[in-house]
Design an enzyme around this catalytic site. Sequence first.
Site, mmCIF file in Angstrom:
data_model
loop_
_atom_site.group_PDB
_atom_site.id
_atom_site.type_symbol
_atom_site.label_atom_id
_atom_site.label_comp_id
_atom_site.label_asym_id
_atom_site.label_seq_id
_atom_site.Cartn_x
_atom_site.Cartn_y
_atom_site.Cartn_z
ATOM 1 N N CYS A 2 0.839 -1.202 0.000
ATOM 2 C CA CYS A 2 0.000 0.000 0.000
ATOM 3 C C CYS A 2 0.879 1.260 0.000
ATOM 4 O O CYS A 2 2.023 1.231 0.425
ATOM 5 C CB CYS A 2 -0.855 0.041 1.252
ATOM 6 S SG CYS A 2 -1.807 -1.441 1.495
ATOM 7 N N ARG A 28 2.077 1.240 -5.934
ATOM 8 C CA ARG A 28 2.251 0.381 -4.758
ATOM 9 C C ARG A 28 1.002 -0.461 -4.472
ATOM 10 O O ARG A 28 1.037 -1.382 -3.664
ATOM 11 C CB ARG A 28 2.583 1.231 -3.530
ATOM 12 C CG ARG A 28 3.870 2.030 -3.658
ATOM 13 C CD ARG A 28 4.117 2.827 -2.404
ATOM 14 N NE ARG A 28 4.327 1.963 -1.274
ATOM 15 C CZ ARG A 28 5.503 1.520 -0.853
ATOM 16 N NH1 ARG A 28 6.586 1.869 -1.489
ATOM 17 N NH2 ARG A 28 5.595 0.741 0.197
ATOM 18 N N TRP A 75 -3.188 -2.211 -1.474
ATOM 19 C CA TRP A 75 -2.931 -3.535 -2.020
ATOM 20 C C TRP A 75 -3.378 -4.483 -0.922
ATOM 21 O O TRP A 75 -2.767 -4.549 0.137
ATOM 22 C CB TRP A 75 -1.444 -3.713 -2.321
ATOM 23 C CG TRP A 75 -1.124 -5.009 -3.012
ATOM 24 C CD1 TRP A 75 -1.199 -5.266 -4.348
ATOM 25 C CD2 TRP A 75 -0.676 -6.226 -2.400
ATOM 26 N NE1 TRP A 75 -0.835 -6.562 -4.605
ATOM 27 C CE2 TRP A 75 -0.508 -7.176 -3.438
ATOM 28 C CE3 TRP A 75 -0.395 -6.612 -1.093
ATOM 29 C CZ2 TRP A 75 -0.075 -8.477 -3.202
ATOM 30 C CZ3 TRP A 75 0.031 -7.905 -0.855
ATOM 31 C CH2 TRP A 75 0.194 -8.830 -1.906
ATOM 32 N N ASN A 101 0.249 0.996 6.154
ATOM 33 C CA ASN A 101 0.872 0.068 5.212
ATOM 34 C C ASN A 101 1.632 -0.957 6.035
ATOM 35 O O ASN A 101 2.496 -0.581 6.834
ATOM 36 C CB ASN A 101 1.837 0.831 4.290
ATOM 37 C CG ASN A 101 2.690 -0.113 3.452
ATOM 38 O OD1 ASN A 101 2.266 -1.204 3.121
ATOM 39 N ND2 ASN A 101 3.898 0.321 3.123
ATOM 40 N N GLY A 102 1.284 -2.226 5.875
ATOM 41 C CA GLY A 102 1.959 -3.280 6.630
ATOM 42 C C GLY A 102 0.951 -4.313 7.058
ATOM 43 O O GLY A 102 -0.164 -4.381 6.529
ATOM 44 N N GLU A 463 12.987 -14.850 -17.328
ATOM 45 C CA GLU A 463 12.516 -13.460 -17.251
ATOM 46 C C GLU A 463 11.391 -13.212 -18.262
ATOM 47 O O GLU A 463 10.387 -12.569 -17.937
ATOM 48 C CB GLU A 463 13.700 -12.501 -17.485
ATOM 49 C CG GLU A 463 13.339 -11.029 -17.560
ATOM 50 C CD GLU A 463 12.554 -10.506 -16.364
ATOM 51 O OE1 GLU A 463 12.450 -11.191 -15.343
ATOM 52 O OE2 GLU A 463 11.994 -9.394 -16.475
ATOM 53 N N LYS A 467 7.535 -12.072 -17.427
ATOM 54 C CA LYS A 467 6.884 -10.899 -18.036
ATOM 55 C C LYS A 467 5.550 -11.301 -18.666
ATOM 56 O O LYS A 467 4.558 -10.600 -18.524
ATOM 57 C CB LYS A 467 7.771 -10.266 -19.133
ATOM 58 C CG LYS A 467 8.941 -9.435 -18.672
ATOM 59 C CD LYS A 467 8.602 -8.078 -18.138
ATOM 60 C CE LYS A 467 8.606 -8.078 -16.637
ATOM 61 N NZ LYS A 467 9.885 -8.026 -15.981
ATOM 62 N N GLU A 470 2.949 -12.144 -15.896
ATOM 63 C CA GLU A 470 2.605 -10.984 -15.087
ATOM 64 C C GLU A 470 1.631 -10.036 -15.793
ATOM 65 O O GLU A 470 0.687 -9.546 -15.180
ATOM 66 C CB GLU A 470 3.933 -10.277 -14.796
ATOM 67 C CG GLU A 470 3.878 -9.061 -13.984
ATOM 68 C CD GLU A 470 5.274 -8.512 -13.714
ATOM 69 O OE1 GLU A 470 6.173 -8.648 -14.560
ATOM 70 O OE2 GLU A 470 5.450 -7.907 -12.639
ATOM 71 N N HIS A 486 13.015 -34.102 -19.667
ATOM 72 C CA HIS A 486 12.844 -34.734 -18.354
ATOM 73 C C HIS A 486 11.437 -34.553 -17.808
ATOM 74 O O HIS A 486 11.217 -34.743 -16.620
ATOM 75 C CB HIS A 486 13.886 -34.186 -17.367
ATOM 76 C CG HIS A 486 15.295 -34.493 -17.792
ATOM 77 N ND1 HIS A 486 15.795 -35.777 -17.822
ATOM 78 C CD2 HIS A 486 16.285 -33.690 -18.262
ATOM 79 C CE1 HIS A 486 17.051 -35.744 -18.263
ATOM 80 N NE2 HIS A 486 17.364 -34.485 -18.543
ATOM 81 N N LYS A 580 4.072 -2.860 -7.188
ATOM 82 C CA LYS A 580 5.452 -2.585 -7.582
ATOM 83 C C LYS A 580 6.437 -2.865 -6.451
ATOM 84 O O LYS A 580 7.583 -3.217 -6.681
ATOM 85 C CB LYS A 580 5.548 -1.120 -8.013
ATOM 86 C CG LYS A 580 6.870 -0.713 -8.596
ATOM 87 C CD LYS A 580 6.977 -1.156 -10.029
ATOM 88 C CE LYS A 580 8.339 -0.869 -10.620
ATOM 89 N NZ LYS A 580 8.618 -1.753 -11.760
HETATM 90 O O1 M6R Z 1 11.954 -4.045 -6.213
HETATM 91 P P1 M6R Z 1 12.567 -5.374 -6.450
HETATM 92 O O2 M6R Z 1 13.484 -5.406 -7.591
HETATM 93 O O3 M6R Z 1 13.206 -5.952 -5.203
HETATM 94 O O4 M6R Z 1 11.327 -6.319 -6.781
HETATM 95 C C1 M6R Z 1 11.465 -7.698 -6.963
HETATM 96 C C2 M6R Z 1 10.269 -8.271 -7.683
HETATM 97 O O5 M6R Z 1 9.111 -8.095 -6.934
HETATM 98 C C3 M6R Z 1 10.067 -7.627 -9.064
HETATM 99 O O6 M6R Z 1 11.213 -7.737 -9.838
HETATM 100 C C4 M6R Z 1 8.894 -8.281 -9.811
HETATM 101 O O7 M6R Z 1 9.182 -9.604 -10.090
HETATM 102 C C5 M6R Z 1 8.605 -7.479 -11.075
HETATM 103 N N1 M6R Z 1 7.327 -6.856 -10.957
HETATM 104 C C6 M6R Z 1 8.588 -8.289 -12.312
HETATM 105 O O8 M6R Z 1 8.385 -7.477 -13.428
#
Ligand code: M6R
Length: 585
Positions: A2, A28, A75, A101-102, A463, A467, A470, A486, A580
């Site tokens: 949040c 956030r 969030w 937030n927490g 990666e 992407k 996500e 395998h 984020k």
């Molecule tokens: O802020 P950070 O790089 O520590 O975040 C790590 C992951 O949460 C972040 O890379 C996440 O996987 C991305 N949203 C992927 O695009």
Amino acid sequence: MCGIFGCLSNNDNIALLMLKGLKRLEYRGYDSCGMAFLDNHVINVKKDVGEIDRVNDKVNFLELKGHLGIAHTRWSTTGKVTKQNSHPHQSCDGNISIVHNGIIENYEEIKQVLTVIGHKFVSNTDSEVIAHYFEEKLKNKSINEACIDFIKEIKGTFAILLLKQDEDKIYALKRDSPLAVGICKDKNILASDIHAFSNLTNKAIFFDNDEFGIITKDSYELFNKDGKAIEKLIKSFEWKEEETGKKKYKHFMMKEIEEEPKVVDRLLRSLDYEQKNDFGKLIELIKKSKKIIFAACGTSYHASLLGAYYLHKIGVEVQTLIASEFKHYANVDKDTLVIAISQSGETMDVIDALNYAKEKNAKIVSLVNVPYSTIQRMSELSLNILAGQEISVASTKAFVNQTVLLLRIAQEFGYGVNLKNLSAKLKNLFQQKEKIRKIAKKISQSNDAYIIGRGLTYPVAREIALKIKEISYIHAEGMMGGELKHGTLALIDDGTPVISLISNSDEDIISNTREVEARGADITIITNNPTFKEQENVIYVNTGNDGKFGLLAATAGQLLAYHIADVLGRPIDKPKNLSKSISVR
Ligand code: M6R
């Protein structure tokens, strides 16, 4: 997760400033949002479910009057996405309003005690107990005493802003969730991170764990957990902000991908000048350490895997661990150097890993994007990756600059790579957008996709899969080509999309590609091998045999994922259920 925002100003009309500030924190969390303003000793609250613009259309935050307010963008953790569960939360008498937030871990226990003595709860959140807790404590204690008790009695994490109906102040408390005060000429701003106010000031103070503070429009006092006043240094920060807004772009993600050439050049320059000393220190630390472990999550972890690949190639032993598993797999002591990699600098799993490493007396350094973030402040030495503000939840330019920094480190140990032409090569890749979109259209029709790589391209396969998942919500698996036989090969049928990352003429990955093709897979190839160049299903990356191909293939994957999600009409910058900055465990 949040975002919280608060403002105390000389100006009586801060609604627009509050709205703009909250918008800057929306990455956030965007399940719901709300604001509470103090106007003539009355607290007025507006909140609802949805993204900030949508909620504003409905409730019109700009109608809120007053020079003091708190705001929240959520969030969800505890309690579904409902209006009742949105912040701010109120005490029974309406005299106290809070944003949080927490996670309050012992909220059920506290709620039970408060319910027995007559408090009525309207939400299912952990956060609401905070308002009632203070209401109860303030019946016979001062606010400072109540804050001291809160820090003692509450289990969990918190950054809290609290308004009282009868006072022109914001009370703030923090443990583990980030909280900063932006110091402006005519106002003070409280927020989860500096980006919320970096357009208004470059001066801030940062709360540390188990501290609380009393903020007015022109003063701030901070206290430790025993209520002792503490001095705080005002930090001046520099935060590269690219042109604000989406400009010509439909989504921030594409804008941020196209910023990659610029931010790569900025980082490389800075490593030669502004950050030269720190970069030198980092190289020395790596040389001196008996053991080096990267700790990171998500996309940052994939960058660290690439880093491990580059360093292994020139004989530097490194291990990389997903931060949430760090304590189970890392063997750490005083001769260990832990290198945290994080865009936000606030990822709780990374912070936990670093705390664990600190207990074992390891040295901590970090590569982060957000200056003065918690991870940076926990590190003995920290390098800025200088990607600038990344708004889209999907990390793109930050991944590129993390990898560039790792390549620069590897270069210092003898890894041969020409980074000077990287930004030109990135620009070159952008010219294939049309072809990439065509391929994306095809992949968008499937429920699953497989991405295979080997060596340099294995981290990239993971990666690209991340992407795709996500932002397009298509199930995607990024894996080592060698592992297909395998087990996963059983899932390949006629038309299953497989994206194969072929570095040069790597025969092994070429055979893996043939294996899936023989089973009917619909192959897309990302390669720097010119013999494939003209094929329709090929994204050709014009680069030689140095490690840059990994990076450029990842950007090709970012573009592919973007277009798949765009064809499907997904909310690319704010994918469902994500945020984020992941500041929960
Ligand atoms: O802020 P950070 O790089 O520590 O975040 C790590 C992951 O949460 C972040 O890379 C996440 O996987 C991305 N949203 C992927 O695009």
